[in-house]
Design an enzyme around this catalytic site. Structure first.
Site, mmCIF file in Angstrom:
data_model
loop_
_atom_site.group_PDB
_atom_site.id
_atom_site.type_symbol
_atom_site.label_atom_id
_atom_site.label_comp_id
_atom_site.label_asym_id
_atom_site.label_seq_id
_atom_site.Cartn_x
_atom_site.Cartn_y
_atom_site.Cartn_z
ATOM 1 N N ASP A 243 8.521 -32.233 11.038
ATOM 2 C CA ASP A 243 9.762 -32.446 10.271
ATOM 3 C C ASP A 243 10.679 -31.220 10.357
ATOM 4 O OD1 ASP A 243 11.647 -33.120 8.335
ATOM 5 O OD2 ASP A 243 10.254 -32.951 6.638
ATOM 6 N N HIS B 4 11.618 -31.857 1.478
ATOM 7 C CA HIS B 4 11.300 -31.350 2.819
ATOM 8 C C HIS B 4 10.985 -29.849 2.809
ATOM 9 C CE1 HIS B 4 12.640 -35.078 4.779
ATOM 10 N NE2 HIS B 4 13.543 -35.123 3.813
#
Lengths: 551, 551
Positions: free
Chosen positions: B191, B364
């Protein structure tokens, strides 16, 4: 009996940009600022938004002058449009007037408009008003606030400002604001742009330090983009480049224009031999080159955009180039800016942008600075300006914590006539005010209906149905022919097109059976059946236009 | 000889969203995630963007399964579209599958698709692949990373994640990532969403504390909006409300659906008696009410939007209401969110939003967390995913500082076939991949041409010119009739309309003089003359459509 002072906001409330305010006392009126706004994303095809000047044209005989706080577009951009409708002298500082002059030249209005130049400290008489120019810090040189002395008291309009104690051109003139406060300020109209932010806006000198750091550890070409109007920033770039033995070239029309004006007026000092032609940078070693470019907002076709997408005639981005974005994205421009950053990365450039610290500072005061101005001015009445509704409301609340009675805080709307006496304020009648759209050379010929149609067309495209009907018996002569644009990829949808023809034909035959002959009803029937069919089968709603011709 | 492992990104590179990756080894293929993207602002009328499934349909016989990391739209949203083209079992955790099931029900596909539920720690065999589910923290419950064990080594795909040591459901399973790293990770796909941000993403528990503070000093009604899928957040709101003696009502379809699924699956514990009907809140004292609402992204017609603009059937915003926006605006949504905030302020509400601290945390990982994962996995090859070009490039550079050889960092494009052996990697052939647009019920029937036309129509509207020509001699029978939409306010522009008719007529007469009879040439002449005339006089460029009928 003393008359009332009327303050009429014509732009800048409930919106960012398009700042304009009229002040009227008896038979005298002045206007402060005359800016443009930029279209929202749903104002398809609109280039600029300007204020509605109806109130000014209706009261043109009272207009004694226009006063401009500084040279940003949201404060000067509508001047050419306004000056085609009314006439009065425009008062500004040298830099501001230099930028207004560029604008008037573009619109071929130079000879029609009288520009009068003043400096901070000057007081200008306009009818019963005396307008005092007060030095403030902002992200453009030569910005001022106004103290407007009226027969019933003084109104302070801050314009856009911040308080920068280490500004190269000296801090906002807090001493004068304090004097005015001690003498008594009737009303304060104050910039609300950054009222949501706590603390202080950092000094412009922070950016000079950050630039120095970026230049120091770089042996590659440097490209810096910033707002063309920020001459302090550009001065810092020039000085930093000179210190590091680099030459500077400029690309982008607005940057070139600005630099020319600022140099002519002495607002920028170019270290001798520092500026070179863009072409000349190619023969210099990489570590001797700085390019200053437009495009900090990701504008299509700006110099940085063209460099990023390889359509710039002279400069190609190469791996290793250090690109410094010395600006933050104005709300709404985030995606455009990040699109350019992505392209620059794809070419292997090293991009330094707002996520890194110190490469940009705001030009607007944060909460603590606003409190200083409130504490100095101690106004009886407070009218927050330059902000959307939330900014105005939050600024209103801040004013009450600083001692303004809540009944003396006026959150107004455009066109409200705020009536002040020495002791009271109320919102009186309402005058015409609002948004006028500029599209191409057209001013005001695009309105709500046209925009609604553009939105409809944008969403699902359109279908044109053409039919020829016999003038004798109303029978079908040709058609229905169906043409679409922006609806569907026709070559792969021939079946659907056939269906649509059949649906239109059936609608016409139904009308014929019912002996319906008037075109309006037949058109309505075709449109209704087609849109029902389309929604059921595609969940889309294109614009449907039926043209019936009698032959 | 060992075969090559092929990794084929079908979505999520050079873009945010639409995540999808295929892995192929010999005659076995699996797919990880199947998300949607949201249209850019210039994709007029497009509802969703899905991956191009051509490669999957061409290789359908090799497809052994689809594995889903978590239940966000950008990871599951394309499943219904994909499952209409290929067939394979879908593997996910309970919460993820609950959300996929909702989606399949909406598309009436429940019976066609086999959903298999696993939990973190499970290993699923699919052809030659063994896919291991590894617990990670994210802004939705039950998110996992995958360790994909292949005949030539292990590929770790993190999915979306952060490292939250105080997460209610336990921290990301760093221990397992470390074990894998010690055993040897061939490739890491990680990610990149927050790779631009230094430091760490704060814990979700910060938000619970901030909510408590907001509830504590409030004696008015509280309305909280957040992402419907963030069950940890909604759990915190419920618990906080309960602690402060408030009842909770829910408004907005996605919020109601989510809550139902999460409750059924036990991912949320509702303190008994806490949830009430929206209607019931009216009879409760203000300080006993919390309303949890959709609309945190400013979505048109979301519950918060309807409340703000007074079109909600049950709830009106009143002065004093405290509205907590427990979310940050996703890039592109800033203006929509601030429009709602402005309306809420206008109604006198007290709005607490992202400028205030601690009301939202990202889901995130920031740079330091990413470094931990790199340090644990010690991959030979690194393929950054989930990001635009700048994210991928920055993540690539981060990987090299963490010890990956720069030749082993693969910045790929959609459709690239990344070929891995135990020792080498290269980008081989390219397969079909890209964006397919969903508009209404149409999938793929809107492409570049249709979008170009919509953009053109949006910008300046359109003009339709209708002419009837005699089949015998080519002479004009009726017309030219001119109809416009989205071009100009016709009632105030009758002069211009007359001019346009004259220009079209003159073009036809010129053709006639030159004995030009073919329709294509006549249409071109009319279009050319009109657009020249319009650009000269209005600087606009509407779409011009000429319909010539022979009668």
């Amino acid at each position: 009996m003393a008359q009332k002072l009327k303050i009429i906001p014509l732009g800048g409330l409930d919106e960012i940009g398009k700042n304009m305010t009229a002040l009227q006392y008896g038979k005298d009126m002045i206007v402060v600022d005359c800016g443009v706004g930029f279209p929202d994303e749903d104002m398809y095809g609109v280039d600029l938004v300007i204020p509605d000047f109806t109130f000014l044209t209706q009261n043109a005989q009272y207009l004694r002058g226009m006063f401009i706080t500084h040279g940003h577009e949201d404060h000067i951009g509508s001047i050419p449009y306004c000056m085609q409708q009314v006439s009065c002298p425009i008062h500004g500082t040298a830099m501001t007037n230099g930028l207004i002059r560029l604008k008037l030249e573009e619109h071929r209005l130079t000879n029609q408009v009288k520009l009068i130049t003043h400096k901070a400290g000057d007081v200008v008489r306009a009818g019963c008003f005396s307008v005092e120019f007060i030095h403030v810090n902002h992200s453009i040189a030569d910005a001022v606030a106004f103290a407007i002395h009226t027969p019933i008291g003084t109104v302070v309009m801050t314009g856009d400002f911040k308080i920068d104690p280490t500004a190269k051109d000296g801090m906002t003139d807090l001493a004068r604001l304090g004097e005015l406060g001690n003498q008594g300020v009737l009303a304060l109209m104050c910039d609300s742009t950054n009222v949501e932010r706590q603390g202080y806006t950092p000094s412009e000198s922070i950016v000079a330090e950050s630039l120095d750091k970026q230049f120091k550890n770089c042996s590659e070409r440097i490209i810096v983009t910033t707002f063309a109007s920020n001459m302090h920033r550009i001065q810092a770039i020039l000085a930093t480049a000179h210190r590091h033995g680099r030459k500077v070239a400029v690309t982008g029309r607005s940057m070139e224009n600005m630099l020319k004006v600022a140099q002519e007026l002495g607002y920028i000092k170019v270290p001798s031999g520092t500026i070179v032609d863009l072409g000349a940078t190619k023969s210099l070693p990489k570590n001797k080159v700085v390019i200053v470019s437009t495009g900090s907002q990701g504008e299509n076709m700006s110099a940085l955009y063209r460099m990023a997408f390889s359509t710039h005639k002279q400069i190609d981005i190469v791996a290793g180039d250090r690109i410094i974005i010395s600006a933050s994205a104005i709300p709404g421009n985030e995606k455009a800016v990040s699109r350019i950053i992505n392209e620059l990365y794809r070419k292997g450039a090293d991009v330094v942008y707002e996520k890194s610290e110190g490469l940009h500072v705001s030009g607007h005061a944060c909460q603590e600075e606003l409190k200083i101005v409130h504490a100095l001015c101690k106004p009886r009445f407070f009218i927050p300006v330059h902000g959307e509704q939330r900014h105005l409301q939050i600024h209103g609340r801040l004013a009450t914590t600083m001692g303004v009675a809540s009944k003396n805080v006026v959150i107004a709307e455009l066109g409200d006539v705020i009536e002040l006496t020495a002791k009271s304020c109320k919102i009186g009648e309402k005058v015409t005010a609002g948004k006028i759209f500029v599209d191409g050379t057209g001013v005001g010929d695009v309105g709500a209906v046209v925009l609604r149609d553009r939105k409809h067309l944008a969403q699902d495209g359109m279908i044109v149905v053409c039919v020829n009907i016999s003038a004798q018996d109303g029978g079908l002569v040709t058609g229905p022919d169906i043409i679409t644009r922006g609806f569907i990829y026709v070559k792969e949808s021939e079946g659907l097109m056939e269906e649509l023809r059949a649906v239109a034909l059936e609608a016409m035959e139904r009308c014929s059976r019912k002996r319906i002959r008037d075109f309006t009803s037949i058109k309505a029937a075709i449109k209704n059946d087609l849109s029902g069919y389309l929604y059921k089968n595609t969940k889309r709603n294109p614009m449907i236009l039926t043209v019936i011709t009698e032959v």
